[in-house]
Design a protein around this motif. Structure first.
Motif, PDB file in Angstrom:
ATOM      1  N   ARG A 155       0.809  -1.227   0.000  1.00  0.00           N
ATOM      2  CA  ARG A 155       0.000   0.000   0.000  1.00  0.00           C
ATOM      3  C   ARG A 155       0.835   1.267   0.000  1.00  0.00           C
ATOM      4  NH1 ARG A 155       1.522  -2.610   5.008  1.00  0.00           N
ATOM      5  NH2 ARG A 155       0.856  -1.410   6.812  1.00  0.00           N
ATOM      6  N   THR A 156       2.139   1.168  -0.149  1.00  0.00           N
ATOM      7  CA  THR A 156       3.015   2.333  -0.042  1.00  0.00           C
ATOM      8  C   THR A 156       3.484   2.802  -1.417  1.00  0.00           C
ATOM      9  OG1 THR A 156       3.811   1.478   2.074  1.00  0.00           O
ATOM     10  CG2 THR A 156       5.098   3.226   1.045  1.00  0.00           C
ATOM     11  N   LYS A 157       3.515   4.104  -1.606  1.00  0.00           N
ATOM     12  CA  LYS A 157       4.040   4.674  -2.843  1.00  0.00           C
ATOM     13  C   LYS A 157       5.504   4.295  -3.013  1.00  0.00           C
ATOM     14  CE  LYS A 157       1.127   8.819  -3.226  1.00  0.00           C
ATOM     15  NZ  LYS A 157       1.132  10.307  -3.245  1.00  0.00           N
ATOM     16  N   LEU A 158       5.853   3.915  -4.223  1.00  0.00           N
ATOM     17  CA  LEU A 158       7.220   3.490  -4.497  1.00  0.00           C
ATOM     18  C   LEU A 158       8.207   4.630  -4.247  1.00  0.00           C
ATOM     19  CD1 LEU A 158       9.056   1.229  -5.487  1.00  0.00           C
ATOM     20  CD2 LEU A 158       8.645   1.995  -7.826  1.00  0.00           C
ATOM     21  N   GLU A 159       7.846   5.845  -4.647  1.00  0.00           N
ATOM     22  CA  GLU A 159       8.746   6.984  -4.465  1.00  0.00           C
ATOM     23  C   GLU A 159       9.031   7.244  -2.993  1.00  0.00           C
ATOM     24  OE1 GLU A 159       5.939   6.949  -6.065  1.00  0.00           O
ATOM     25  OE2 GLU A 159       6.199   7.651  -8.136  1.00  0.00           O
ATOM     26  N   ALA A 160       7.995   7.128  -2.160  1.00  0.00           N
ATOM     27  CA  ALA A 160       8.173   7.353  -0.729  1.00  0.00           C
ATOM     28  C   ALA A 160       9.076   6.286  -0.123  1.00  0.00           C
ATOM     29  CB  ALA A 160       6.816   7.367  -0.025  1.00  0.00           C
ATOM     30  N   TYR A 161       8.890   5.057  -0.562  1.00  0.00           N
ATOM     31  CA  TYR A 161       9.727   3.983  -0.022  1.00  0.00           C
ATOM     32  C   TYR A 161      11.188   4.172  -0.418  1.00  0.00           C
ATOM     33  CZ  TYR A 161      11.834  -0.450   0.991  1.00  0.00           C
ATOM     34  OH  TYR A 161      12.697  -1.410   1.472  1.00  0.00           O
ATOM     35  N   GLY A 237      -0.960   2.943   7.968  1.00  0.00           N
ATOM     36  CA  GLY A 237      -2.246   2.326   8.234  1.00  0.00           C
ATOM     37  C   GLY A 237      -2.355   0.949   7.609  1.00  0.00           C
ATOM     38  N   PRO A 238      -3.395   0.180   7.988  1.00  0.00           N
ATOM     39  CA  PRO A 238      -3.536  -1.194   7.489  1.00  0.00           C
ATOM     40  C   PRO A 238      -3.917  -1.233   6.011  1.00  0.00           C
ATOM     41  CG  PRO A 238      -4.905  -0.775   9.444  1.00  0.00           C
ATOM     42  CD  PRO A 238      -4.446   0.549   8.939  1.00  0.00           C
ATOM     43  N   ARG A 239      -3.698  -2.379   5.410  1.00  0.00           N
ATOM     44  CA  ARG A 239      -4.163  -2.608   4.049  1.00  0.00           C
ATOM     45  C   ARG A 239      -5.688  -2.628   4.005  1.00  0.00           C
ATOM     46  NH1 ARG A 239      -1.140  -8.159   3.336  1.00  0.00           N
ATOM     47  NH2 ARG A 239      -1.534  -8.072   5.599  1.00  0.00           N
ATOM     48  N   LEU A 240      -6.252  -2.252   2.883  1.00  0.00           N
ATOM     49  CA  LEU A 240      -7.693  -2.343   2.714  1.00  0.00           C
ATOM     50  C   LEU A 240      -8.153  -3.777   2.939  1.00  0.00           C
ATOM     51  CD1 LEU A 240      -8.277  -0.149  -0.465  1.00  0.00           C
ATOM     52  CD2 LEU A 240      -9.047   0.358   1.854  1.00  0.00           C
ATOM     53  N   GLY A 241      -9.139  -3.941   3.794  1.00  0.00           N
ATOM     54  CA  GLY A 241      -9.686  -5.258   4.036  1.00  0.00           C
ATOM     55  C   GLY A 241      -8.971  -6.069   5.084  1.00  0.00           C
ATOM     56  N   ARG A 242      -7.910  -5.535   5.662  1.00  0.00           N
ATOM     57  CA  ARG A 242      -7.185  -6.308   6.689  1.00  0.00           C
ATOM     58  C   ARG A 242      -8.009  -6.447   7.954  1.00  0.00           C
ATOM     59  NH1 ARG A 242      -5.648  -9.879   8.801  1.00  0.00           N
ATOM     60  NH2 ARG A 242      -3.568 -10.458   9.500  1.00  0.00           N
ATOM     61  N   GLU A 456      -4.682   0.588  -4.846  1.00  0.00           N
ATOM     62  CA  GLU A 456      -4.443  -0.490  -3.891  1.00  0.00           C
ATOM     63  C   GLU A 456      -5.299  -1.706  -4.209  1.00  0.00           C
ATOM     64  OE1 GLU A 456      -4.477  -1.342   0.936  1.00  0.00           O
ATOM     65  OE2 GLU A 456      -4.667   0.692   0.170  1.00  0.00           O
ATOM     66  N   ILE A 457      -6.555  -1.470  -4.574  1.00  0.00           N
ATOM     67  CA  ILE A 457      -7.429  -2.581  -4.951  1.00  0.00           C
ATOM     68  C   ILE A 457      -6.956  -3.212  -6.253  1.00  0.00           C
ATOM     69  CG2 ILE A 457      -9.773  -3.196  -5.638  1.00  0.00           C
ATOM     70  CD1 ILE A 457     -10.750  -0.950  -3.791  1.00  0.00           C
ATOM     71  N   LYS A 544     -20.763   2.079   5.977  1.00  0.00           N
ATOM     72  CA  LYS A 544     -20.452   1.358   7.198  1.00  0.00           C
ATOM     73  C   LYS A 544     -19.431   0.257   6.967  1.00  0.00           C
ATOM     74  CE  LYS A 544     -22.608  -1.254  10.942  1.00  0.00           C
ATOM     75  NZ  LYS A 544     -23.879  -1.776  11.483  1.00  0.00           N
ATOM     76  N   ASP A 545     -19.538  -0.441   5.857  1.00  0.00           N
ATOM     77  CA  ASP A 545     -18.658  -1.575   5.607  1.00  0.00           C
ATOM     78  C   ASP A 545     -17.578  -1.232   4.583  1.00  0.00           C
ATOM     79  OD1 ASP A 545     -20.734  -3.427   3.239  1.00  0.00           O
ATOM     80  OD2 ASP A 545     -20.268  -1.291   3.454  1.00  0.00           O
ATOM     81  N   SER A 546     -17.101   0.030   4.597  1.00  0.00           N
ATOM     82  CA  SER A 546     -16.120   0.439   3.599  1.00  0.00           C
ATOM     83  C   SER A 546     -14.785  -0.280   3.755  1.00  0.00           C
ATOM     84  CB  SER A 546     -15.881   1.953   3.682  1.00  0.00           C
ATOM     85  OG  SER A 546     -15.372   2.304   4.961  1.00  0.00           O
ATOM     86  N   LEU A 547     -14.539  -0.855   4.938  1.00  0.00           N
ATOM     87  CA  LEU A 547     -13.299  -1.587   5.136  1.00  0.00           C
ATOM     88  C   LEU A 547     -13.441  -3.060   4.763  1.00  0.00           C
ATOM     89  CD1 LEU A 547     -12.016  -0.119   8.508  1.00  0.00           C
ATOM     90  CD2 LEU A 547     -11.348   0.484   6.191  1.00  0.00           C
ATOM     91  N   ASP A 548     -14.642  -3.482   4.387  1.00  0.00           N
ATOM     92  CA  ASP A 548     -14.866  -4.867   3.997  1.00  0.00           C
ATOM     93  C   ASP A 548     -14.559  -5.015   2.514  1.00  0.00           C
ATOM     94  OD1 ASP A 548     -15.876  -7.361   3.273  1.00  0.00           O
ATOM     95  OD2 ASP A 548     -17.401  -7.297   4.856  1.00  0.00           O
TER      96      ASP A 548
END
Length: 554
Positions: A155-161, A237-242, A456-457, A544-548
């Protein structure tokens, strides 16, 4: 009489010539022996460094197997960049900060760009500070950076890493190296020498103290990488859906158990270069110490792995291959600081405790809603901390002297060494956390750390690299073409959530959940954790379930 005297003088002259010739031959033989010794020590460091560098392949395979199919190329690319960025950053800046002339025991100030490297050094010992020493130390810098890549994967931008990797290998890691392995204030090898060159190790400032003992880097390398990785995972932060909206961990797709096993075995192999090579020489007693280190390293890794496997079987009812693989790494990290100063039975205990620490830390992070895809912090951050502290608990004065540390004293026997180790560990944590927080937060408020929710998705392989790891579907071919044209318009998510461990078709992936298992006993209990990040990073509260992720994709 005169003739007799002349004959005697001729005999004396002949004997003198023979003695001179014998002395010259002895000197030549000694020079040859010294040259052979220097060559052997140099070759030892080069070969050991090559083994440590091969650990990059191990990290690459392990991480590629642990992430989802849509991010395999991205994580492999980051491993490649770690080695390349570390080489240039450590050459131009890092090596000078690490091993340059000390400024108050805090940081090196000379030898930037390796302008003062010689084949045989003079300020760190005969035959050590040469080309081979830079090579060996560079491989360690690359390892420290790669640890972080696992914590912030998918989930991290390549440039930032890339920016973080460069700063870590140029500044953050080399400063700790200077403290512990050069002439810094924690060093056991000449801490803050006075005007006469006498070292002043912690605590006494005399040869009654050893300074901090970290033989191969549980603190210097693994703690720095592990604690920086923790800060990155928390801030990004966590990955989407984690995690579900109520905070419960969800199983995540991963790519290939075979790659994870291969990567772990490569890392175990490379660890013998990591630990045994830290003797820095095979001459003198170096070869004997290296052999002892190989034994203690093996015992600790094996005992930690079996501990994790047994605990997982008892608690969860399964033989978890992931726990076994990560248990090996936990034991290896735990023994790295003390491998030369403990006995084999001590290595067994250190490994077992390291395995228990890893197992519990894995589930603790899940309860705290901290997403560390490769468990880099439990393995490297916490087991590295345990390794540093275990050095003070289990070291013996005889073992310290056998390992070649310069001072003869009873610091281990009277408990001082544990205090030095604890102080050193706290300082390393504070430094790593402070630097990582400043760097990650500054990038977050400027360039951003996280890719968009859509990317990310979709997966970073398509968006960042215009490719996929396996034969692409027709839809993926179209998305790859769009990505290579510099446009993500019209791209639709293609990665589906699989039922890991549920017995259903997993589309070629395995059913075990080695790194992302739900904590036993979680049930419906609410877990602690930070609130979702800002909408611009893909965590806006749309519903409500945007993290699902399963509902989101459907």
């Amino acid at each position: 009489i005169m003739a007799s005297l002349a004959a005697q003088q001729a005999l004396i002259d002949a004997l003198t010539e023979r003695v001179d010739a014998a002395e010259a031959a002895a000197e030549a033989a000694q020079e040859t022996a010294d040259a052979i010794t220097r060559s052997a020590d140099t070759s030892w460091l080069v070969l050991s460094g090559a083994m440590v560098f091969f650990m990059q392949a191990g990290f690459g395979m392990l991480e590629a197997g642990a992430v989802s199919r849509k991010n395999v190329i991205n994580i492999l690319f980051k491993n490649v960049l770690d080695g390349c960025c570390a080489a240039l950053a450590f050459w131009l800046i890092g090596y000078g900060f690490a091993f340059g002339e000390t400024a108050g025991g805090f940081i090196g100030t000379t030898n930037f760009g390796s302008t003062e490297i010689f084949n045989v050094g003079d300020h760190l010992g005969e035959g050590v500070d040469g080309w081979q020493f830079w090579f060996f130390q560079w491989t360690f810098a690359g390892t420290a950076a790669t640890i972080v890549s696992g914590s912030v994967a998918e989930r991290t931008k390549l440039e930032a890493y890339i920016i973080f990797s460069v700063v870590l290998t140029a500044i953050v890691y080399p400063v700790v190296v200077h403290w512990v392995w050069a002439t810094g204030f924690l060093s056991a090898w000449g801490a803050i020498p006075d005007d006469d060159g006498a070292a002043r190790p912690l605590f006494s400032g005399t040869d009654a103290s050893n300074g901090m003992i970290d033989f191969a880097g549980s603190g210097v390398c693994h703690m720095v990488g592990g604690w920086c990785g923790l800060i990155g995972a928390v801030i990004i932060g966590p990955r989407l859906g984690r995690f579900n909206a109520d905070g419960k961990p969800k199983d995540m797709e991963y790519y290939n158990t075979t790659l994870m096993a291969l990567g772990t075995f490569i890392l175990w192999f490379g660890w013998y270069g990591f630990n045994c090579g830290s003797t820095l020489a095979v001459s003198g007693n170096g070869a004997n110490v290296a052999a002892k280190v190989a034994m203690t390293t093996t015992i600790a890794g094996a005992s930690a792995a079996l501990t994790c496997v047994v605990v997982a079987r008892v608690v969860e009812g399964v033989f978890d291959v992931g726990m076994g693989l990560n248990g090996i790494l936990a034991g290896l990290v735990s023994i790295t600081a003390n491998c030369a100063v403990v006995d084999p039975w001590m290595a067994f205990i250190i490994g077992c405790v390291g395995g228990i620490i890893y197992y519990n830390a894995h589930y603790l992070l899940l309860r705290l809603r901290i997403d560390d895809p490769l468990d880099a912090f439990p393995i490297h951050g916490l087991c590295g901390l345990w390794g540093v502290l275990a050095t003070g608990i289990f070291c013996t004065d005889a073992n310290v002297q056998y390992a070649g540390y310069p001072n003869v004293n009873d610091a281990c026997g009277r408990g001082e060494q544990f205090g030095v180790q604890a102080v050193g560990a706290i300082i390393i944590i504070v430094w790593s956390v402070t630097c990582a927080t400043a760097l990650f937060m500054s990038m977050k408020v400027t360039m951003g750390l996280r890719v968009s929710e859509h990317i990310e998705i979709q997966g970073l392989d398509i968006s960042e690299h215009g490719s996929v790891v396996d034969a692409p579907t027709e839809k993926e071919r179209k998305q790859v073409d769009l990505a290579r044209q510099g446009s993500h318009d019209g791209m639709m998510p293609v990665t589906r959530v699989v039922a890991v461990g549920g017995g259903g078709n997993n589309n070629g992936t395995n059913n075990a959940v080695p790194f992302n298992a739900v904590a036993p006993g979680d049930g419906g209990a609410q877990t602690a954790g930070a609130p979702p990040a800002q909408p611009k990073e893909g965590w806006g509260e749309k519903k409500k379930d945007s993290l699902d992720l399963e509902n989101l994709l459907s």
